[in-house]
Design a protein around this motif. Sequence first.
Motif, PDB file in Angstrom:
ATOM      1  N   ALA A  12      19.196   8.764   6.331  1.00  0.00           N
ATOM      2  CA  ALA A  12      18.005   8.615   7.167  1.00  0.00           C
ATOM      3  C   ALA A  12      16.765   9.106   6.440  1.00  0.00           C
ATOM      4  N   VAL A  13      16.874  10.230   5.750  1.00  0.00           N
ATOM      5  CA  VAL A  13      15.732  10.744   4.997  1.00  0.00           C
ATOM      6  C   VAL A  13      15.384   9.783   3.862  1.00  0.00           C
ATOM      7  N   ALA A  14      16.386   9.333   3.131  1.00  0.00           N
ATOM      8  CA  ALA A  14      16.138   8.431   2.005  1.00  0.00           C
ATOM      9  C   ALA A  14      15.476   7.136   2.488  1.00  0.00           C
ATOM     10  N   THR A  15      15.960   6.593   3.606  1.00  0.00           N
ATOM     11  CA  THR A  15      15.397   5.357   4.144  1.00  0.00           C
ATOM     12  C   THR A  15      13.945   5.550   4.577  1.00  0.00           C
ATOM     13  N   GLY A  16      13.633   6.758   5.058  1.00  0.00           N
ATOM     14  CA  GLY A  16      12.281   7.023   5.529  1.00  0.00           C
ATOM     15  C   GLY A  16      11.279   7.361   4.448  1.00  0.00           C
ATOM     16  N   MET A  17      11.727   7.495   3.214  1.00  0.00           N
ATOM     17  CA  MET A  17      10.832   7.933   2.149  1.00  0.00           C
ATOM     18  C   MET A  17       9.666   6.980   1.874  1.00  0.00           C
ATOM     19  N   PRO A  18       9.869   5.661   1.765  1.00  0.00           N
ATOM     20  CA  PRO A  18       8.708   4.795   1.472  1.00  0.00           C
ATOM     21  C   PRO A  18       7.601   4.943   2.503  1.00  0.00           C
ATOM     22  N   GLN A  19       7.961   4.980   3.791  1.00  0.00           N
ATOM     23  CA  GLN A  19       6.959   5.166   4.831  1.00  0.00           C
ATOM     24  C   GLN A  19       6.282   6.520   4.684  1.00  0.00           C
ATOM     25  N   ALA A  20       7.077   7.561   4.419  1.00  0.00           N
ATOM     26  CA  ALA A  20       6.518   8.909   4.319  1.00  0.00           C
ATOM     27  C   ALA A  20       5.548   9.032   3.149  1.00  0.00           C
ATOM     28  N   ILE A 408      12.934  34.510   8.544  1.00  0.00           N
ATOM     29  CA  ILE A 408      11.824  33.721   8.017  1.00  0.00           C
ATOM     30  C   ILE A 408      12.226  33.162   6.661  1.00  0.00           C
ATOM     31  N   LEU A 409      12.200  31.846   6.550  1.00  0.00           N
ATOM     32  CA  LEU A 409      12.695  31.132   5.367  1.00  0.00           C
ATOM     33  C   LEU A 409      11.540  30.375   4.730  1.00  0.00           C
ATOM     34  N   LEU A 410      11.272  30.671   3.472  1.00  0.00           N
ATOM     35  CA  LEU A 410      10.171  30.031   2.766  1.00  0.00           C
ATOM     36  C   LEU A 410      10.719  29.132   1.663  1.00  0.00           C
ATOM     37  N   PHE A 411      10.510  27.819   1.820  1.00  0.00           N
ATOM     38  CA  PHE A 411      10.852  26.868   0.765  1.00  0.00           C
ATOM     39  C   PHE A 411       9.994  25.630   0.969  1.00  0.00           C
ATOM     40  N   GLY A 412       9.885  24.805  -0.064  1.00  0.00           N
ATOM     41  CA  GLY A 412       9.040  23.631   0.064  1.00  0.00           C
ATOM     42  C   GLY A 412       9.121  22.720  -1.133  1.00  0.00           C
ATOM     43  N   ALA A 413       8.306  21.672  -1.109  1.00  0.00           N
ATOM     44  CA  ALA A 413       8.382  20.603  -2.112  1.00  0.00           C
ATOM     45  C   ALA A 413       7.486  20.830  -3.311  1.00  0.00           C
ATOM     46  N   GLU A 430      10.457  12.737  -5.611  1.00  0.00           N
ATOM     47  CA  GLU A 430      11.880  12.994  -5.438  1.00  0.00           C
ATOM     48  C   GLU A 430      12.114  14.406  -4.907  1.00  0.00           C
ATOM     49  N   GLU A 431      11.251  15.347  -5.278  1.00  0.00           N
ATOM     50  CA  GLU A 431      11.383  16.702  -4.749  1.00  0.00           C
ATOM     51  C   GLU A 431      11.120  16.725  -3.247  1.00  0.00           C
ATOM     52  N   LEU A 432      10.186  15.907  -2.790  1.00  0.00           N
ATOM     53  CA  LEU A 432       9.951  15.797  -1.358  1.00  0.00           C
ATOM     54  C   LEU A 432      11.198  15.312  -0.638  1.00  0.00           C
ATOM     55  N   ARG A 433      11.874  14.331  -1.198  1.00  0.00           N
ATOM     56  CA  ARG A 433      13.106  13.832  -0.567  1.00  0.00           C
ATOM     57  C   ARG A 433      14.159  14.929  -0.503  1.00  0.00           C
ATOM     58  N   ARG A 434      14.335  15.660  -1.602  1.00  0.00           N
ATOM     59  CA  ARG A 434      15.360  16.710  -1.606  1.00  0.00           C
ATOM     60  C   ARG A 434      15.048  17.801  -0.588  1.00  0.00           C
ATOM     61  N   VAL A 435      13.788  18.197  -0.513  1.00  0.00           N
ATOM     62  CA  VAL A 435      13.426  19.271   0.414  1.00  0.00           C
ATOM     63  C   VAL A 435      13.572  18.805   1.862  1.00  0.00           C
ATOM     64  N   ALA A 436      13.127  17.586   2.169  1.00  0.00           N
ATOM     65  CA  ALA A 436      13.286  17.071   3.524  1.00  0.00           C
ATOM     66  C   ALA A 436      14.756  16.931   3.888  1.00  0.00           C
ATOM     67  N   THR A 437      15.571  16.520   2.934  1.00  0.00           N
ATOM     68  CA  THR A 437      17.016  16.438   3.172  1.00  0.00           C
ATOM     69  C   THR A 437      17.581  17.818   3.453  1.00  0.00           C
TER      70      THR A 437
END
Length: 449
Positions: A12-20, A408-413, A430-437
């Motif tokens: 679902a995340v991978a499919t949504g990447m082009p729109q995002a 409290i968890l700090l991580f990001g793209a 690609e880092e955005l995809r990994r972090v969103a996943t």
Amino acid sequence: MTPEETEKLENAVATGMPQAVEELKRLVAIPSVAFPGHPEEPVLAAAALTEELLRSTGLPHVRQIPIEGSYPAIFAEAPAPPGAPTVLLYAHYDVQPPGDPALWRTPPFEPTLRDGELYGRGAADDKSGVLAHVLALRAFEGRFPVGIKVIIEGQEEYAGERLEEFVEKHPDLVRADAIVVADVGNPAVGDPAVTTSLRGLAAFTVEVRTLREAVHSGQFGGAAPDALATLIRMLSALHDENGDVQVPGLPRGVFLGEAPAEETFREFAGVLDGVALPGSGSVADRVWASYSITVTGLDVPTVREAVNAVHAVARARVTVRVPPGGDPVTAGDDVVEHLQRAAPWGAQVSVTDRVHGTGFLSDTGGRARAALNAAMTRAFGREPRDIGSGGSIPLVATLVRQFPAAEILLFGAEDDGSAVHAPNERLNVEELRRVATAEALFLAGYGTA
């Protein structure tokens, strides 16, 4: 989670990447600089687009919240299923000023995708955080495994405390069992990390006056006190010859975890060949565990506008980074007093526009952190490690005080090569995809842990 459920979220995340990515371009194209002196309309436009994006995730309640003396925050929520915890997701939609456009290879507010990286001011810091949350939430198609709260801030970069004051007055609005702050990143692309410490912040504007008005440098130079030369002498007194801070009360610290290699730091920082790194101790000691002082701006005539005059007034914006456990108010006072003592010739010194933010040091255990470790390991193919950050996120300290039991968890793209706050800021897509996943898998895993 079953393997099938895990794979469904990943797909679902991978499919949504082009729109995002297209939505991130739209958001980056808005010059949402919330600093004084910049137009308000683009900031409000970014708020409206952020609200639109959150509505698209299936969250049933989305609204703008007025923040006194600031820009609106965007708040969204969905109730928790019976027995499930609640997670608060944070990011901010405002950005740093772009600086000198001539230093950008592409226009800062014309997002440009090149070789898998999106260039533009805010592409990483922190509009990537907004889209990471949106991507992760869309993967659930409105059926969330935990309670969800989202708050997206509109004036984080100016180092104000307006949202913090709002949270202190309305704690129940953002109360949660775990809090995800998507305003940090990894040491390098594909190298997963959780930020466990942040430095605090003290910032102020110092003004020096020596004359009623500027005078001719030929007629008066040599005896008339130059405000700019005075200010330069004062600022140079903040560091010793080695580059260490020499303000009494601001000692050097030691970071006990893994430090980045100096060669890697030099590469990401863009340090020129032959130029030494100032200061003592490891790189981690200097940027994660010690005080640092940076002059972030000067109000003096530019070289192009220079005239042969002795200056009557000069101003500087000074930023002090404060290690976790340090008091930013005291640190700011110490630096101001040091500058005043260093002022030569009886120059008149005044300080205005002071802001403060407290640092952060997290626990590394707990149910939420265990779920995040598993999610990041799956998304990145390797376990995350603990790192520090030399940056500051004022809201985090407020959340710690208000909700001491929350994780409290700090991580990001972002990554250390993203050039945040600098020309040519960029985000690795690609880092955005990994972090969103990882975020989607965390929400699912935390809900069933």
